[in-house]
Each structure stands twice: as C-alpha cells, then as structure tokens.
Design an enzyme around this catalytic site. Sequence first.
Site, short mmCIF file in Angstrom:
data_model
loop_
_atom_site.label_atom_id
_atom_site.label_comp_id
_atom_site.label_asym_id
_atom_site.label_seq_id
_atom_site.Cartn_x
_atom_site.Cartn_y
_atom_site.Cartn_z
N TRP A 146 0.96 -1.34 -0.11
CA TRP A 146 0.06 -0.09 0.04
C TRP A 146 0.96 1.13 -0.22
O TRP A 146 0.49 2.28 -0.64
CB TRP A 146 -0.85 0.01 1.26
CG TRP A 146 -1.70 1.04 1.36
CD1 TRP A 146 -3.13 1.44 0.85
CD2 TRP A 146 -1.39 2.43 1.95
NE1 TRP A 146 -3.36 2.67 1.39
CE2 TRP A 146 -2.53 3.23 1.83
CE3 TRP A 146 -0.39 2.77 2.84
CZ2 TRP A 146 -2.57 4.76 2.58
CZ3 TRP A 146 -0.34 4.16 3.20
CH2 TRP A 146 -1.38 5.12 3.15
N HIS A 147 1.96 1.19 0.56
CA HIS A 147 2.88 2.24 0.70
C HIS A 147 3.54 2.65 -0.25
O HIS A 147 3.96 3.83 -0.68
CB HIS A 147 3.86 2.33 2.00
CG HIS A 147 3.29 2.40 3.26
ND1 HIS A 147 2.64 1.59 4.03
CD2 HIS A 147 3.31 3.41 4.28
CE1 HIS A 147 2.32 1.84 5.15
NE2 HIS A 147 2.53 3.06 5.47
N GLY A 148 3.77 1.88 -1.40
CA GLY A 148 4.45 2.31 -2.56
C GLY A 148 4.58 1.04 -3.46
O GLY A 148 4.58 -0.23 -3.16
#
Length: 483
Positions: free
Chosen positions: A326-328
């Site tokens: 989700w973060h990248g």
Amino acid sequence: MLFNSLDFCIFLPLVFLLHWYLMRHSLRGQNALIVGASYVFYGWWDWRFLGLILASTVVDYWVAQRITASAGTRRRQKVYLALSIAVNLGVLGYFKYADFFVASFADAFTLLGRPFAYATLGIVLPVGISFYTFQTLSYSIDVYRGKLTASSDFVAFAAYVSFFPQLVAGPIERATRLLPQFDRLRVFSYKQAVYGGKQILWGLFKKMVVADNCAVVVNDIFADPGAYPGSTLLLAAVLFAFQIYGDFSGYSDIAIGTARLFGVELMRNFTYPYFARDVAEFWRRWHISLSTWFRDYLYIPLGGSRGTRVQAVRNTAIIFLVSGLWHGANWTFVVWGALHALYFLPLLLTGRNRRYTEIVAADGGLPTWRELWGMVTTFSLVTVAWVFFRADSVGEAWQYLQRMFSISLFSEPVFSGRLDALVTVGFVLLMVAVEYWGRRLEVPLVKVEGLLPQWIQVVFYYGFAIFVLLGAGREQAFIYFQF
C-alpha cells in the site's frame, strides 16, 4: 497545497472566515464551501486529477444508494459492492501499480534467462489517491454491512470524501464517524478552535523543525552511503526514523487541528509509537487509521485470529505484506512489511501481542528498566526496517545495512555540516522530551499550561511559533504525499 506553505497561510484564514461568518447559519452552505475549498486545495497541485475524486465520490454515492434500495436482496447488494471495489481498486491499481507490475513481470523473465525489452507507461501518481480511495471504499462496505444507511445528501457526502485537512495524507476516516458531522450544522467553539491551533503549532514544529532538518542530513548520507562509516550510517538511519515520524505525525496533527477550526473532530492517528515496548504495541500507535482499516476490512474478514494457528499466521503475514505494498510500488516496501511481519509473529505465537495496552510508565514517572529495554529494542528493529523504506532498491538497502553493521560502526561519525547535525539531534531530543513529558495528552505542548500563569501562556505560544519559524529547515514535501 502544502500545509507549511505561504499559499496555505492565505487559504486557511480565508476559508475559516467564510465558513463561520458567511455560512454559519446554513448547513448546505458550510458543506458546499468545504467541497469547493477542498477541490481548490487539491487542484492547486494538479487540477487534472480532480476528476478522479469526483468520479470516486459519484460512484460510491450511487452504489451505496443502490445497496440500501436493494435491502433484502443480498445477491444484488453484493453485485453493487463488487462494482465499488472493482472501480476503486481498479483506479488505484492502474495509477499506483501498473508500471510496477510491468517492470516486475519483465524482471521475472530476465531472471529466467529470457530478457525482453519493455516500456513503462510513465503514469503520474495522483497525490493522496490511496487515502481517499480507502475512505470511499470503507463507506460502501459499511453500508453493505448495515452499519449505516446511504447518505441522501450528495454535498455532505462529497464533503466527507474531499475534506481538505485530511484529503491527501489522512487520517483515513470512516463514514460512521465523519459523515454525521457533515449532516448537522456546525457551531463555532472558541475552545475547540484554540486547541486546534495549538495542535497545528505542535505539528508544524515536528514537520518544519524536526523532520525538515533531519531530511537535510539524511538525504546527504543516503545519497552516497559508501562514503561514510557505519557510525554515520546509523545516525542517518535513526534520524530518518524521526524524520518520517515528525513528517507524518506532524501532518496528522496539522490536519486534526485544522479540522477542529471548522468544528470537525478527526480520529487520532499517532499515540507516541516510539515509546512502544514491542512491535505489536508500535502498530497500535503508528498510523492508527490505516492499521485499523486493514484490521476491519481485511484481517477480520480473512478470519483474523479465530482459526488455527497457521491461519492466524497467514492472515497476519498478508496484512503486513499488503500494508507494505500500500505504501508504494516498490519491493522495498514489501520487504519493509515482511520485516514487520517477522517482528510481530513471535509475539502472536506466544500470545504476547496484547501485553502492552497502557502508555509507558503509567505512574507518570520514568520507565522501568524493563520498559526502557523494550523501547530501545523496538525502536532499533523499527529503524532497521526503515532503511528499506528509505532506500531506492532492496539491494541498496542491504548494502547500506552491511556497511552500517561493519566494524566502522564503532568509529567516530564523519559527515559534512557537523554543527547542523548536532542542532538537528538537539531538536529531536527536544521533541522526544516534550512528548514523553506530555504523553497522556494528544497535544503534549499544552502540559506547559499547568506551570504558567495565563498571560505567560500567551507569550509562550507566540514565542514557540517564532521558534518554529527560526528553526525551520529547508522546505520538504510531506513524505506520505507519494502514497
């Protein structure tokens, strides 16, 4: 538009005055102003992506209406919910992960000895798309689950989706909590607004003084880690841990404080995670809105910890890996998530993942030796994982850690701008001291009020604001804007 920019310094007072003086007697006027201001706020970065927010708003508003209208027909409701999930995750997947999957697919063939040429799509990632996508998606899911009925006021719903203080980096709010606040006329509260102003000030200190000054040192060292001994790399890793905390929790404080100026209460997103005594406690205190989102909409539907031990381990691993992704769109984030899963699993398997539920040193004093050991150990593990989060590739992170843990770890740190680094460390220690001192308050700075007469308090806050301006580092974009 950045919270720490001159543009926002003009924008916020203007919207505040219009909200409380021009629209104070009209709920629809207040909400329409919030929507308009929010679209200006977001469009200041790139107006072309306003269509994505509007599309997400329209789709989920309509889907929720159809789900409510289809009460008693569960199969039809599932179809509408599937449509919401497909649209939201489809848009998020395309803009955030399309190039990543193309490159990863090509890399896999290269490893098999069959390299082939490819071209990425060069997609520009819209700011905050992960945040508002999850917020609208949770609304459709909650309507499907019967936790609330579909909103019949499109303007109020649009205000819920686009509310500018938390639009681009959270907290990720639930409709059950935030949407009702746009369904009733908001009345100005001087006490709430003043408290919000103090929270904004503390958030600006964490962002502008701590995070931005840390960024100068961290960026210099991470740009060429081979030129520094392990001791310097350790310092940079520690400073990055405080940079990302000051940056993100500072943003959350500014967002929550700004919302209070408009009579809106947002959920708390951080509760001093670096005072955590194990990784389980860390995740109950770090980015709370995201971790609880994954708990409620992924972990529990997967079965949570209700099944066998193997299923609980599987579900936990999935949560951390998905959180990393989700973060990248980079394998560094997946490794970061996997490391936290490895940290967490021993606690889960031994039943110690709920050992700490109260803030450290509940009696108000210094931590015990056992608590201090737990805090240092947890912070060390988290800091190692942050190296993968900061690095451009898994290989670079691994080389960084290898050099950091070499014999040069015990040498004297060597770096340019030694005085600047020492001043930065001083700012970090000041933040840690204030937050530990006021750890039972959402805004630790207000604890000083108990020590000062009221007229001195005013002088103190003005003086602290000047200190923030004088101590501010070189302006940096908020880290979580990229997610």
